[in-house]
Each structure stands twice: as structure tokens, then as C-alpha cells.
Design an enzyme around this catalytic site. Structure first.
Site, PDB file in Angstrom:
ATOM      1  N   THR A 140       3.070   1.684   0.432  1.00 14.50           N
ATOM      2  CA  THR A 140       2.238   2.893   0.489  1.00 14.50           C
ATOM      3  C   THR A 140       3.108   4.124   0.292  1.00 14.50           C
ATOM      4  OG1 THR A 140       0.606   1.828   1.895  1.00 14.50           O
ATOM      5  CG2 THR A 140       0.692   4.233   1.987  1.00 14.50           C
ATOM      6  N   ASN A 148      -4.296  -6.845  -6.344  1.00 16.47           N
ATOM      7  CA  ASN A 148      -4.231  -7.560  -5.064  1.00 16.47           C
ATOM      8  C   ASN A 148      -5.559  -8.197  -4.654  1.00 16.47           C
ATOM      9  OD1 ASN A 148      -4.568  -4.573  -4.931  1.00 16.47           O
ATOM     10  ND2 ASN A 148      -5.225  -5.044  -2.853  1.00 16.47           N
ATOM     11  N   GLN A 170       2.428  -7.134  -5.752  1.00 20.73           N
ATOM     12  CA  GLN A 170       1.953  -8.526  -5.752  1.00 20.73           C
ATOM     13  C   GLN A 170       2.593  -9.355  -6.860  1.00 20.73           C
ATOM     14  OE1 GLN A 170       0.357  -9.724  -3.303  1.00 20.73           O
ATOM     15  NE2 GLN A 170      -0.410  -7.878  -2.295  1.00 20.73           N
ATOM     16  N   SER A 177       7.729  -4.261  -2.436  1.00 25.42           N
ATOM     17  CA  SER A 177       7.612  -4.244  -0.983  1.00 25.42           C
ATOM     18  C   SER A 177       8.046  -5.577  -0.397  1.00 25.42           C
ATOM     19  CB  SER A 177       6.154  -3.955  -0.627  1.00 25.42           C
ATOM     20  OG  SER A 177       5.989  -3.998   0.753  1.00 25.42           O
ATOM     21  N   CYS A 194     -21.515  -4.992  -2.653  1.00 26.57           N
ATOM     22  CA  CYS A 194     -21.284  -3.719  -3.328  1.00 26.57           C
ATOM     23  C   CYS A 194     -22.509  -2.832  -3.287  1.00 26.57           C
ATOM     24  CB  CYS A 194     -20.893  -3.972  -4.773  1.00 26.57           C
ATOM     25  SG  CYS A 194     -19.324  -4.794  -4.911  1.00 26.57           S
TER      26      CYS A 194
HETATM   27  N1  PMP Z   1      -0.091  -2.045  -3.392  1.00 26.82           N
HETATM   28  C1  PMP Z   1      -0.598  -3.292  -3.442  1.00 26.82           C
HETATM   29  C2  PMP Z   1      -0.869  -3.920  -4.760  1.00 26.82           C
HETATM   30  C3  PMP Z   1      -0.851  -3.982  -2.252  1.00 26.82           C
HETATM   31  O1  PMP Z   1      -1.345  -5.221  -2.304  1.00 26.82           O
HETATM   32  C4  PMP Z   1      -0.584  -3.348  -1.016  1.00 26.82           C
HETATM   33  C5  PMP Z   1      -0.897  -4.032   0.286  1.00 26.82           C
HETATM   34  N2  PMP Z   1      -1.997  -4.842   0.308  1.00 26.82           N
HETATM   35  C6  PMP Z   1      -0.054  -2.050  -1.029  1.00 26.82           C
HETATM   36  C7  PMP Z   1       0.180  -1.437  -2.236  1.00 26.82           C
HETATM   37  C8  PMP Z   1       0.250  -1.303   0.246  1.00 26.82           C
HETATM   38  O2  PMP Z   1       1.192  -1.982   0.986  1.00 26.82           O
HETATM   39  P1  PMP Z   1       1.581  -1.502   2.480  1.00 26.82           P
HETATM   40  O3  PMP Z   1       0.289  -1.442   3.234  1.00 26.82           O
HETATM   41  O4  PMP Z   1       2.493  -2.572   2.940  1.00 26.82           O
HETATM   42  O5  PMP Z   1       2.219  -0.184   2.382  1.00 26.82           O
END
Ligand code: PMP
Length: 401
Positions: A76, A158, A193, A213, A339
Site C-alpha cells: 500500500t 489479485n 501477486q 511485497s 454487484c
Molecule cells: N496490491 C495488490 C495486487 C494486492 O493484492 C495487495 C494486497 N491484497 C496490495 C496491493 C496491498 O497490500 P498490503 O495491504 O499488504 O499493503
């Protein structure tokens, strides 16, 4: 008598368990290197050495230079830093009305940044996706203007697992830069991902900024990184100390960086083999469900996708109910509600797919991982075949009351 129910964890996109090797390396680093890596004394210098080794390992694994890796608290923050940082530096660089382009299926850590920037007079264009969740580089070309400073398109989604044409997008962007005769637009991709399964060589991909990440690749949560190509102008979004070459203030966590680098190396080493293994399991799960349960729709495209994700919508079944019943028999997965545009828990990704003719009753996402075995799939299919007809009958009965 206590009974221990078998648990099958199929939510690896949301969080992965920490690998033993990463955990051990992290514990050792925490015990042995207590110093602040910015301190001048021996403890500080030792901690700095370990931190820089972790950085160099991650950089090496994606064919980047060490000074192109900025540690953050996670994806994030890295996504925020990429987008806000580029827009701020573009303004400082004389671009009066910066314009950015993001795809409609980005993670909220990109989309919400775009929405926030719109309130600060940044123009945002939303790049649509097709029925399968894929963007078109040709459509992208039509959206780029001389004021476009950044394009952000994720590497792999994701929710539905679709892999975006990153290399083709990078080509379009290089073309636009030539036409614009400026350094802009830059290309950012959220590769969170993709790390477990996809090509990650930043030279071959042609990206300028890339988010990665640790918490999704069997490393510790609380750390991620932004790859920022040399020369790319990216103002910091945090102010404070001079850590990370003044690009991200705040004392670095040496132990988390070590855990991240070990998990990263492991994920890259396993990626090709894991791709095949997990895909086989996911395909068996898909085949069995499609063969035996009517009224099931696949969201996304299984051919052009991460091998571990299966996202389904089911006629006459509320996704939340199905998730709770599956949880009760030991199976953990995630999903989104139906949705309806007023419903904030509905999936913006499923809504972005061009699927007007299909009733949407919500979606469920299976996401497999390293510890998923074929016996798990057999069990999940068996329970799925039992629960779905039961929920459909319940639904019909409640309709007639
Ligand atoms: N980008 C993608 C594609 C994700 O899948 C995620 C978490 N699901 C995030 C960003 C954000 O990750 P985090 O909450 O660990 O900061």
C-alpha cells in the site's frame, strides 16, 4: 472429547504463511543485529551491512541495482509512493496539469490514491478491461496526452488472477515518451501477486516503478519495496530522517528486510516449478466444479492468469453464505458480495468486466499456495458439491415464503 477439524487454507492471495527459512533468518537477524542501520558505531554498521545485503539480493533477483530498491512498510505504501511521488515531482518539474492513467481493476491502494488526487486537480483516466479483465495497449495509446506523467497497470490481478500485458504496455509508453519528447509518462506496475509465479526482470519488463511485497510471498508482513529506476523523479511522501537515501524516512527494520529477501529468493527459485504444480491443482478444482455443478461462471481467464487463482460466480447462491458454510467445514477462502452499485463490498473488479448479460450473485476466490495438496482439492470439491445444492434449495424455499 476435543475434536480437531482439518483446516484447508485457500486464501494465499490475502496472506501467506511465513516460510521456515525466512522465519529462522529473521529471528537470527533480530537477535544478532540490534543496531540502528543509520548509526555510526559497530552495531549500526553491522546492521547496515545486513540491510544492504538484503537489498542487494532483492535487486539482483529482478535485475535491478541496489540503489533502485526503496524499502517500505508494504505494498500500500509503495503504491502510494509511486503515484503521489511521481505526480509531486512532475509538478515540481513544471508539469502544470499532471494527468495519470490507472486501470479499472487496480487494487484500492492504487485506485483510492487516484481518487484522492482527483480532488487535488490531477486528471485521472481509467483504462478499461475486456470481458477477461485484460487492458488493451491500443486503448492506452488513445488515452495518453502530452501531460500524462504516469500509467499504473497491475502485473497480475489479485481477485481474478488475470495477467496484464506489461511488456506491450511498456512499449506503448516508450513510444509515447518519444512523441512527447519528455521523460513522461513513467510506467508503474503493482507486481505484488506476480512475484510467486511470473517473470520479474525489470529490464525485460520495461517498467520504471514496480511494487513488491513480502507478506504475499511467504515472508513477514510489514515490509515491501518500490523499485524506482535510476533517474526516475519520485518525491518522497514521508518526511523525517534521511533513511533510504532520503526517499523514505523512518528507521528500517533489518530483520523484516532479511525475512523479505530470503522469502523473495525462495519464491523466485520455486516459481516455474510451483507454477506448474499449482496450476494442475487449480485446473482439477475447476474441472470438477464445472463438470458437477451447473450455473457456475468463471470470472477472468484461466489461460492468461496466475496459476493459483480461481474466481467463480454461482447462480442462486449468495457468496457470503457459501464462504461461511465452507469455513464451518474447515475451508478458508474469500469473496465479494453481489454487484449492486450501492454496495461498497461488491467487487469493483467483477463490475469492471464487461459482462452485462450475466446475473451476478457475488464472487468467491480460491487461492492456492505452496502447502495445497491434491487431497485438499478432493475434500474441497466434495464439500462444495454438498453445500451448493443445499444453499440453492434454501434460497428457493425462502423465495416462496
Ligand atoms: N496490491 C495488490 C495486487 C494486492 O493484492 C495487495 C494486497 N491484497 C496490495 C496491493 C496491498 O497490500 P498490503 O495491504 O499488504 O499493503
Amino acid at each position: 472429547m476435543m475434536s480437531f477439524m482439518r483446516r484447508i487454507y485457500l486464501d494465499h492471495v490475502a496472506a501467506t504463511p511465513v516460510s521456515d527459512t525466512a522465519l529462522r533468518a529473521m529471528t537470527t537477524a533480530m537477535e544478532k543485529f540490534p543496531g540502528n542501520p543509520s548509526a555510526i558505531h559497530t552495531e549500526g554498521r553491522e546492521a547496515r551491512g545486513v540491510l544492504e545485503k538484503a537489498r542487494a539480493e532483492i535487486a539482483g533477483a529482478i535485475s535491478a541495482h541496489s540503489d533502485e530498491i526503496v524499502f517500505t512498510s508494504g505494498a500500500t505504501e509503495a503504491n502510494n509512493m509511486a503515484i503521489v511521488g511521481v505526480v509531486r515531482s512532475a509538478r515540481a518539474n513544471g508539469v502544470k496539469h499532471p494527468h495519470i492513467i490507472v486501470s479499472t481493476i487496480e487494487h484500492p491502494s492504487v485506485l483510492e490514491v487516484a481518487h484522492a488526487l482527483e480532488k487535488e486537480e490531477v486528471k485521472v483516466s481509467y483504462l478499461p478491461v475486456n470481458h477477461f479483465g485484460v487492458v488493451s495497449p491500443r486503448t492506452l495509446r488513445t488515452l495518453i496526452t502530452p501531460e500524462t506523467v504516469l500509467v499504473s497497470v497491475m502485473y497480475a490481478n489479485n481477485e481474478i488472477g488475470t495477467i496484464e500485458p506489461v511488456i506491450e504496455i511498456a512499449k506503448e509508453i516508450r513510444h509515447a515518451r518519444k512523441m512527447n519528447k519528455t521523460v513522461y509518462p513513467y510506467f508503474h506496475t503493482d507486481a505484488v501477486q506476480a512475484v510467486n509465479y511470473c517473470e520479474l526482470n525489470v529490464q525485460r519488463l520495461g517498467v520504471d516503478l514496480m511494487t513488491i511485497s513480502s507478506g504475499k510471498i511467504y515472508g513477514p508482513r510489514g515490509i515491501g519495496a518500490l523499485f524506482v529506476k535510476r533517474g526516475v523523479l519520485n518525491e518522497p511522501i514521508f518526511y523525517g530522517g534521511e533513511q533510504e537515501e532520503s526517499r523514505r524516512a523512518g528507521t528500517e527494520s533489518v530483520a523484516l528486510a532479511v525475512g523479505f529477501s530470503v522469502a523473495f529468493a525462495e519464491a523466485r527459485k520455486m516459481s516455474a516449478q510451483e507454477f506448474k504444480r499449482v496450476k494442475k491443482l487449480r485446473d482439477t478444482l475447476t474441472e470438477q466444479i464445472l463438470k458437477k455443478v451447473p450455473g457456475v461462471f468463471i470470472n477472468g481467464d484461466l489461460e492468461n492468469s496466475l496459476p493459483n487463482i480461481l474466481n467463480l460466480s454461482l447462480e442462486g447462491v449468495e457468496s457470503e453464505a457459501l464462504l461461511l458454510y465452507l469455513d464451518a467445514v474447515g475451508v478458508a477462502l474469500s469473496g465479494k458480495s453481489a454487484c449492486k452499485s450501492s454496495d461498497s463490498s461488491a467487487s469493483h473488479v467483477i463490475m469492471a468486466l464487461d459482462k452485462q448479460n450475466e446475473e451476478n450473485t457475488g464472487s468467491i476466490r480460491f487461492s492456492l499456495g505452496r502447502e495445497t495438496k491434491s487431497a485438499d482439492i478432493v475434500y474441497v470439491v466434495k464439500e462444495f458439491l454438498r453445500i451448493v445444492p443445499f444453499l440453492r434449495t434454501m434460497n428457493k424455499q425462502s423465495d416462496t415464503i
